[in-house]
Design an enzyme around this catalytic site. Structure first.
Site, short mmCIF file in Angstrom:
data_model
loop_
_atom_site.label_atom_id
_atom_site.label_comp_id
_atom_site.label_asym_id
_atom_site.label_seq_id
_atom_site.Cartn_x
_atom_site.Cartn_y
_atom_site.Cartn_z
N SER A 55 38.94 43.74 41.61
CA SER A 55 38.10 42.91 42.45
C SER A 55 39.02 42.23 43.25
CB SER A 55 37.40 41.96 41.46
OG SER A 55 36.62 41.04 42.08
N TYR B 162 35.59 36.71 33.99
CA TYR B 162 35.81 37.79 35.05
C TYR B 162 37.13 37.60 35.86
CZ TYR B 162 34.20 41.06 38.52
OH TYR B 162 34.18 42.03 39.47
#
Length: 259
Positions: A141, A154
């Site tokens: 990401s 995350y």
């Protein structure tokens, strides 16, 4: 076709980005294993690909279970004879300020993303190394590079995946195995849609501000990355012909993060 006869194992492929990657791979000639804990969704995704003339199988796989991962990958290798490409895509999102972040939820997220990537890699290279060929693709990401508030689990997991992928570039090189990470910006999936009201509540701002200022504020054009954008990058990495491109992170993010 770029991926003619390529055998690809894709986790989290019953929906979202993983499903689009699976369909895109199949259209480019790959034989695709739809690996997911949701077998109804996996069976449907595989059937849809077969309905389009592609070759796909559904594989039940809980990426947090070493036994399940090994069994699933071996099942794919037994059916198709080899594993050429791994796409470690399974993931979830949980957002909380750290003072309210339940530890069990932190561990759940990190285990799915990071432990799952480790277990899948370990299972796939067993089949790639003897053939002296393979492509390991990890779903990172922009948060593999940048931090955002409310996302301790995350961001930590996605940073860890980047380290795992870079290590595998070094370990895999002598076996002809490449390792790279796709690091998308915000992609409008159900996972992201769910975050919009959650972040609005936690940050005390409007949902419109979450989208325009938090999610897209650093892009060059205020546009979401699409699932198709990510899938095309995955095809590029799977089909690249040499170790010239390994240990890298590719960031389709509309310029949010410029590597």
């Amino acid at each position: 076709m770029k991926l003619d006869q390529n055998v690809a194992v894709i986790t989290g492929a019953s929906s979202g980005i993983g499903k689009v990657i699976a369909h895109t791979f199949a259209r480019d000639g790959a034989k695709v294993a739809i690996c997911d804990i949701n077998m109804d969704g996996a069976e449907k995704a595989a059937a849809d690909i077969r309905g389009e003339g592609g070759d796909a199988m559904a594989v039940e796989m809980d990426v947090t279970s070493e036994e399940a991962v090994n069994r699933g990958v071996d099942e794919v290798a037994e059916r198709y004879g080899r594993i050429d490409t791994m796409v470690s895509n399974a993931g979830i999102q949980i957002v909380h300020p750290i003072e309210d972040f339940p530890y069990e939820e932190f561990r759940k997220l990190v285990t799915i993303h990071l432990d799952g990537s480790f277990l899948l890699t370990k299972a796939c290279v067993k089949h790639m190394y003897p053939r002296k060929s393979g492509s390991l693709i990890y779903m990172g990401s922009v948060h593999s590079h940048e931090a955002s508030a409310l996302k301790t689990a995350y961001v930590a997991a996605k940073h860890g995946i980047l380290g795992l992928a870079r290590t595998m570039a070094k370990e895999g090189a002598k076996h002809g195995v490449r390792s790279n990470t796709i690091c998308p910006g915000f992609v409008k999936t159900p996972l992201v849609e769910k975050q919009i009201p959650e972040q609005a509540e936690n940050l005390g701002i409007s949902e419109e501000d979450v989208v325009n200022k938090i999610m897209l504020g650093e892009t060059v054009d205020q546009e979401f990355t699409t699932m198709e954008d990510v899938a095309e990058v995955a095809v590029f990495l799977a089909s690249f012909g040499s170790n010239a491109l390994t240990g890298q992170s590719i960031v389709p993010s509309h310029g949010w993060y410029m590597a």
